[in-house]
Design an enzyme around this catalytic site. Structure first.
Site, PDB file in Angstrom:
ATOM      1  CB  CYS A  13      -0.927   0.003   1.210  1.00 51.26           C
ATOM      2  SG  CYS A  13      -1.924   1.505   1.276  1.00 51.26           S
ATOM      3  CE  LYS A  40     -10.408  -4.485   3.797  1.00 50.83           C
ATOM      4  NZ  LYS A  40     -11.424  -3.509   3.462  1.00 50.83           N
ATOM      5  CB  VAL A  53      -3.926  -0.406   5.894  1.00 52.73           C
ATOM      6  CG1 VAL A  53      -4.432  -1.543   6.746  1.00 52.73           C
ATOM      7  CG2 VAL A  53      -3.700  -0.873   4.446  1.00 52.73           C
ATOM      8  CD  GLU A  65      -8.307   8.795   4.760  1.00 47.66           C
ATOM      9  OE1 GLU A  65      -7.501   9.297   3.977  1.00 47.66           O
ATOM     10  OE2 GLU A  65      -9.173   7.991   4.399  1.00 47.66           O
ATOM     11  CB  SER A  66      -1.676   8.053   4.427  1.00 46.32           C
ATOM     12  OG  SER A  66      -2.237   8.702   3.302  1.00 46.32           O
TER      13      SER A  66
HETATM   14  N1  LIG Z   1      -7.151   7.831   1.648  1.00 45.09           N
HETATM   15  C1  LIG Z   1      -6.599   6.684   2.317  1.00 45.09           C
HETATM   16  C2  LIG Z   1      -6.416   5.576   1.310  1.00 45.09           C
HETATM   17  C3  LIG Z   1      -5.986   4.264   1.969  1.00 45.09           C
HETATM   18  C4  LIG Z   1      -6.247   3.088   1.047  1.00 45.09           C
HETATM   19  O1  LIG Z   1      -6.870   3.196  -0.013  1.00 45.09           O
HETATM   20  N2  LIG Z   1      -5.768   1.918   1.481  1.00 45.09           N
HETATM   21  C5  LIG Z   1      -6.033   0.718   0.721  1.00 45.09           C
HETATM   22  C6  LIG Z   1      -4.768  -0.104   0.521  1.00 45.09           C
HETATM   23  S1  LIG Z   1      -3.586   0.736  -0.450  1.00 45.09           S
HETATM   24  C7  LIG Z   1      -6.981  -0.159   1.518  1.00 45.09           C
HETATM   25  O2  LIG Z   1      -6.865  -0.273   2.714  1.00 45.09           O
HETATM   26  N3  LIG Z   1      -7.893  -0.800   0.819  1.00 45.09           N
HETATM   27  C8  LIG Z   1      -8.812  -1.705   1.416  1.00 45.09           C
HETATM   28  C9  LIG Z   1     -10.210  -1.421   1.026  1.00 45.09           C
HETATM   29  O3  LIG Z   1     -10.467  -0.453   0.302  1.00 45.09           O
HETATM   30  O4  LIG Z   1     -11.088  -2.181   1.454  1.00 45.09           O
HETATM   31  C10 LIG Z   1      -5.276   7.064   2.991  1.00 45.09           C
HETATM   32  O5  LIG Z   1      -4.632   8.003   2.512  1.00 45.09           O
HETATM   33  O6  LIG Z   1      -4.917   6.456   4.013  1.00 45.09           O
END
Ligand SMILES: N[C@@H](CCC(=O)N[C@@H](CS)C(=O)NCC(=O)O)C(=O)O
Length: 232
Positions: A13, A40, A53, A65-66
């Site tokens: 990720c 998950k 994540v 949120e990153s």
């Molecule tokens: N806007 C979020 C995006 C985080 C994101 O999209 N994470 C993905 C992995 S890269 C995730 O957890 N996906 C699982 C899902 O959507 O169910 C951030 O910046 O933290």
């Protein structure tokens, strides 16, 4: 007492990587747990409001949120990765707001499912790269190598994971898209040589990223496979 940091991530990720770069740049010791996002664990769903994540546990508090994680770290742990000047800081934040748009524009090339789709994606990727080229030329106001000059910033932490993935794709796709954007290319090269960025991926990143490309049935993966077969 020093706080404890526990990051929950997945192996490939880029948003998790952004948080890792911020923590590495601040030399914060942290524990990391990687989860399988296709299966998950219940405990992740309990603590992550969107089931995504990264999640960062700071002692018993949960952050998600990153960008929010990176901003929290910047407010609480030195050194500052945002500029001191409020105007510059606001501009840096504006450019970090563009990271999701940048990611989705480059994604149209990296994750295209066919040659035609990859070619169609060029226009969006090129537009996004040209915005950054302009930012580096006009707004940055320094000679780099990073966004704010000689020290890494949260803008760098946000873009590095996506520039890295684009570099991986470009080594195979050879779109030449970066040829028109020398400042972005130089910025990307500097980021890929930065120790915090180099140490921001999971140990098995390369293998997991390839599996990801394969699972997504990308054109990029078909070329990687074809190149390997030709080399045998
Ligand atoms: N806007 C979020 C995006 C985080 C994101 O999209 N994470 C993905 C992995 S890269 C995730 O957890 N996906 C699982 C899902 O959507 O169910 C951030 O910046 O933290």
């Amino acid at each position: 007492m020093a706080k404890s940091y526990h990051l929950i991530g997945s192996y490939t990720c880029p948003w998790v990587q952004r948080a890792v770069i911020a923590m590495r740049a601040k030399e914060v010791p942290f524990e990391v747990t990687y989860v399988d996002l296709r299966d998950k664990p219940d405990w992740l769903l309990e603590i992550s409001p969107h089931g995504k994540v990264p999640v960062l546990k700071v002692d018993d508090e949960v952050l998600f949120e990153s960008n929010a994680i990176a901003e929290y770290l910047d407010e609480t742990v030195p050194p500052r990765l945002h500029p001191e000047d409020p105007i510059k800081r606001a501009r840096n934040r504006a450019w970090t707001d563009f990271v999701p748009g940048f990611s989705s524009a480059l994604g149209k090339v990296i994750y295209a499912k066919s040659k035609e789709e990859a070619e169609e994606g060029r226009a969006a990727a090129s537009r996004a790269l040209s915005l950054l080229e302009e930012a580096l030329a006009k707004e940055r106001g320094n000679d780099g190598p990073y966004f704010n000059g000689d020290t890494l910033s949260l803008v760098d932490a946000g873009y590095a994971p996506f520039l890295q993935r684009f570099g991986i794709a470009e080594a195979v796709l050879r779109t030449g898209l970066l040829d028109g954007f020398p400042l972005v290319r130089a910025w990307s090269d500097a980021l890929m040589q930065n120790g915090y960025v180099i140490n921001s991926t999971a140990p098995n990143f390369a293998q997991e990223y390839e599996s990801n490309l394969q699972r997504r049935e990308t054109y990029l993966w078909s070329l990687i496979e074809a190149n390997r077969a030709a080399a045998q």
